[in-house]
Design an enzyme around this catalytic site. Structure first.
Site, PDB file in Angstrom:
ATOM      1  N   HIS A 150      38.627   7.014  59.267  1.00 37.65           N
ATOM      2  CA  HIS A 150      38.184   7.334  60.060  1.00 37.65           C
ATOM      3  C   HIS A 150      37.238   6.426  61.184  1.00 37.65           C
ATOM      4  CE1 HIS A 150      39.614  11.029  59.677  1.00 37.65           C
ATOM      5  NE2 HIS A 150      38.960  11.053  58.632  1.00 37.65           N
TER       6      HIS A 150
ATOM      7  N   GLU B  68      33.145  12.776  57.624  1.00 36.79           N
ATOM      8  CA  GLU B  68      32.757  14.383  56.799  1.00 36.79           C
ATOM      9  C   GLU B  68      32.502  14.691  55.962  1.00 36.79           C
ATOM     10  OE1 GLU B  68      37.355  14.583  57.718  1.00 36.79           O
ATOM     11  OE2 GLU B  68      37.419  12.866  56.066  1.00 36.79           O
TER      12      GLU B  68
ATOM     13  N   HIS C  37      40.699   7.710  52.701  1.00 37.23           N
ATOM     14  CA  HIS C  37      40.587   8.972  51.750  1.00 37.23           C
ATOM     15  C   HIS C  37      41.585  10.046  52.162  1.00 37.23           C
ATOM     16  CE1 HIS C  37      38.921  10.086  55.800  1.00 37.23           C
ATOM     17  NE2 HIS C  37      39.497  11.005  55.082  1.00 37.23           N
TER      18      HIS C  37
ATOM     19  N   ARG D 106      45.986   6.968  60.094  1.00 41.37           N
ATOM     20  CA  ARG D 106      47.183   7.870  58.927  1.00 41.37           C
ATOM     21  C   ARG D 106      47.687   5.832  58.803  1.00 41.37           C
ATOM     22  NH1 ARG D 106      50.488  10.642  61.280  1.00 41.37           N
ATOM     23  NH2 ARG D 106      49.116  11.980  61.005  1.00 41.37           N
TER      24      ARG D 106
END
Length: 322
Positions: A103, A120, A178, A198
């Site tokens: 991200h 996150e 990740h 992605r």
């Protein structure tokens, strides 16, 4: 307005990699065999949470914010993030490996998408034996080496793998490559953002036979290529007290491992409080009322609450504030 402890209707998301643990382990009302996410508390456009309990049942989270954002969010939260809900809360079931992704940070996300970035954290609720996460690289990597690995199909050789079990917790900075591995059920706390780059998806095809979109070019300048061991959260699990897990600019998360009733004065917090139940059950009360909570459920306390009481004989909660 009486801001008793609020529950919201889960927003269930089918995913190519999803399974059935959200129903089997957490009791979610799913009918699909590939339900991957339960959005518990969301202010994301198109997926706004709806109150499911009490006199405010049927009202949207956004309507509560429109009526009295500071009472719900807290003055300092509104000052920093505006009147939109700044956190997205999910439970995630990965029957298959998720795509390898990352991200962007706030600056890049603002420039490219007029959005926040996405920092996150993950709390592992259940994991099949041998289940793993991908978190970061296994060595310092040069940008050119990364691009070559994509071209040659060797990206997996550069990545760091972490075997996981219940209670393991991970903090995922922006820019960190990740993926959640097959067999993992987790609670996710993140900035309100749906911006994901992605970079590899195991050449899988969706139900229509199409490969999912990759964001190779966007990702190149957003990746942190350094090997960093900054992702595993070490925290106490002492009973009947507040155990700090994560304290970052976007959210603070504590672990409560309670075996008896527990009371907190939160009048000076100036922030909403979220409770995610990761095991057991309890009744959560504030100034205006009480609400039961059990494993797999989430409750929101408005910032206007001055105290919280948790009545229980055994419960594990993630307590999230800003």
């Amino acid at each position: 307005m009486e801001f008793y402890p609020l529950k919201f209707t889960p927003i269930l998301k089918e995913r190519l990699w999803g399974g059935t643990k959200l129903k089997e382990v957490l009791g979610k009302q799913i009918t699909s065999e590939i339900t991957g996410e339960s959005w518990e508390l969301s202010g994301v456009d198109g997926d706004i949470s709806i109150v499911s309990n009490g006199s405010l049942k049927g009202k949207s989270l956004n309507s509560l914010l429109n009526e009295n954002a500071k009472a719900v969010l807290g003055n300092q939260v509104v000052d920093r993030f505006g009147e939109e809900f700044p956190i997205l809360i999910k439970f995630i079931d990965a029957k298959q490996d998720l795509s390898i992704q990352l991200h962007p940070n706030d600056e890049l996300a603002k420039e490219r998408h007029n959005s926040f970035g996405k920092t996150e954290m993950w709390y592992i609720m259940d994991a099949d034996p041998g289940s793993q996460l991908i978190v970061g690289f296994n060595k310092d990597v040069e940008k050119e080496e990364y691009i070559k690995s994509l071209e040659e199909g060797t990206l997996l050789d550069l990545l760091n793998y972490e075997e996981v079990g219940e209670g393991d917790t991970f903090f995922i900075n922006t820019g960190k490559i990740h993926a959640i591995g097959a067999g993992v059920l987790l609670a996710e706390i993140q900035q309100t953002s749906d911006i994901t780059y992605r970079v590899y998806d195991f050449d899988r095809k969706d139900k229509d036979g199409n490969l999912r979109e990759l964001h190779t070019c966007l990702a190149v300048d957003a990746i942190d290529y350094a090997k960093k061991d900054d992702f595993k959260v070490v925290y106490d699990k002492k009973k009947d007290t507040v155990n700090e897990m994560v304290d970052c600019p976007y959210f603070k998360t504590n672990f409560l491992n309670l075996g008896k009733s527990f009371h907190q004065d939160i009048s000076k917090r100036d922030s909403f409080t979220i409770y995610m139940c990761v095991d057991g059950e309890a009744v959560i009360s504030n100034d205006w009322g009480s609400t039961p909570i059990k494993k797999g459920e989430t409750v929101l306390l408005a910032a206007a609450s001055t105290h919280v009481k948790v009545d229980t004989q055994a419960v594990k909660l993630l307590e999230v504030t800003i």
